[in-house]
Enzyme design. Structure first.
Site, PDB file in Angstrom:
ATOM      1  N   HIS A 186       0.618  -1.427  -0.065  1.00  0.00           N
ATOM      2  CA  HIS A 186      -0.196   0.184   0.111  1.00  0.00           C
ATOM      3  C   HIS A 186       0.769   1.156   0.011  1.00  0.00           C
ATOM      4  O   HIS A 186       2.097   1.180   0.384  1.00  0.00           O
ATOM      5  CB  HIS A 186      -0.833   0.084   1.292  1.00  0.00           C
ATOM      6  N   GLU A 216       0.909   3.848   1.793  1.00  0.00           N
ATOM      7  CA  GLU A 216       1.459   4.325   3.231  1.00  0.00           C
ATOM      8  C   GLU A 216       2.657   3.336   3.603  1.00  0.00           C
ATOM      9  O   GLU A 216       3.818   3.940   4.078  1.00  0.00           O
ATOM     10  CB  GLU A 216       0.391   3.920   4.266  1.00  0.00           C
ATOM     11  N   CYS A 249      -5.801   1.203   5.939  1.00  0.00           N
ATOM     12  CA  CYS A 249      -6.272  -0.270   6.292  1.00  0.00           C
ATOM     13  C   CYS A 249      -5.836  -0.549   7.656  1.00  0.00           C
ATOM     14  O   CYS A 249      -4.650   0.167   8.338  1.00  0.00           O
ATOM     15  CB  CYS A 249      -6.026  -1.264   5.325  1.00  0.00           C
ATOM     16  N   CYS A 290      -1.730  -0.947   7.512  1.00  0.00           N
ATOM     17  CA  CYS A 290      -1.066   0.385   7.552  1.00  0.00           C
ATOM     18  C   CYS A 290      -1.358   1.037   8.705  1.00  0.00           C
ATOM     19  O   CYS A 290      -0.207   1.912   9.197  1.00  0.00           O
ATOM     20  CB  CYS A 290      -1.433   0.853   6.121  1.00  0.00           C
TER      21      CYS A 290
END
Length: 134
Positions: free
Chosen positions: A65, A67, A93, A96
């Protein structure tokens, strides 16, 4: 809301366009003392082919992801994300959120709501300021 929130979110949106993912392009910036100290977008790990989805259009399990990419990039750079703000185009999420907490990031600003709220819930539980900006 802070003065530069919209600008940094716009920059994260532009950065998201670098993603090779077809289903969703997400961008992230880590800002500290009004300096961008890291950036990231969702995609495959270094050395992998730049294809995020399998032949059925399902995201491959090893896609990172935005992040996570920004946080690991700042770790590699030797900078500290302690007390920084993370700007991300989609709400984080759960996985993360754990990384954000451990990275010492104290504020998260996002634009789009993710279908699950467990990541945002965990950030708030950890005392991190979370703001949605339209």
């Amino acid at each position: 809301m802070e003065k530069f929130d919209h600008s940094y979110l716009q920059m994260a949106s532009i950065w998201a366009q670098n993603s090779y993912c077809k289903r969703r392009k997400v961008g992230a910036l880590i800002v500290k003392d009004r300096m961008i100290i890291s950036d990231g977008y969702n995609g495959t790990p270094s050395g992998f082919e730049n294809v995020c989805e399998d032949e059925n259009g399902v995201t491959k399990p090893y896609v990172l992801h935005a992040e996570a990419n920004a946080i690991t990039k700042v770790a590699k750079s030797g900078n500290s994300s302690q007390g920084a703000t993370l700007y991300v185009t989609a709400s984080p999420c759960l996985e993360c959120a754990k990384l954000i907490i451990q990275a010492g990031i104290t504020r998260v600003v996002y634009r789009d709501e993710y279908r699950l709220t467990d990541g945002v819930d965990l950030l708030k539980k950890a005392g991190i300021t979370v703001e949605k900006v339209e």
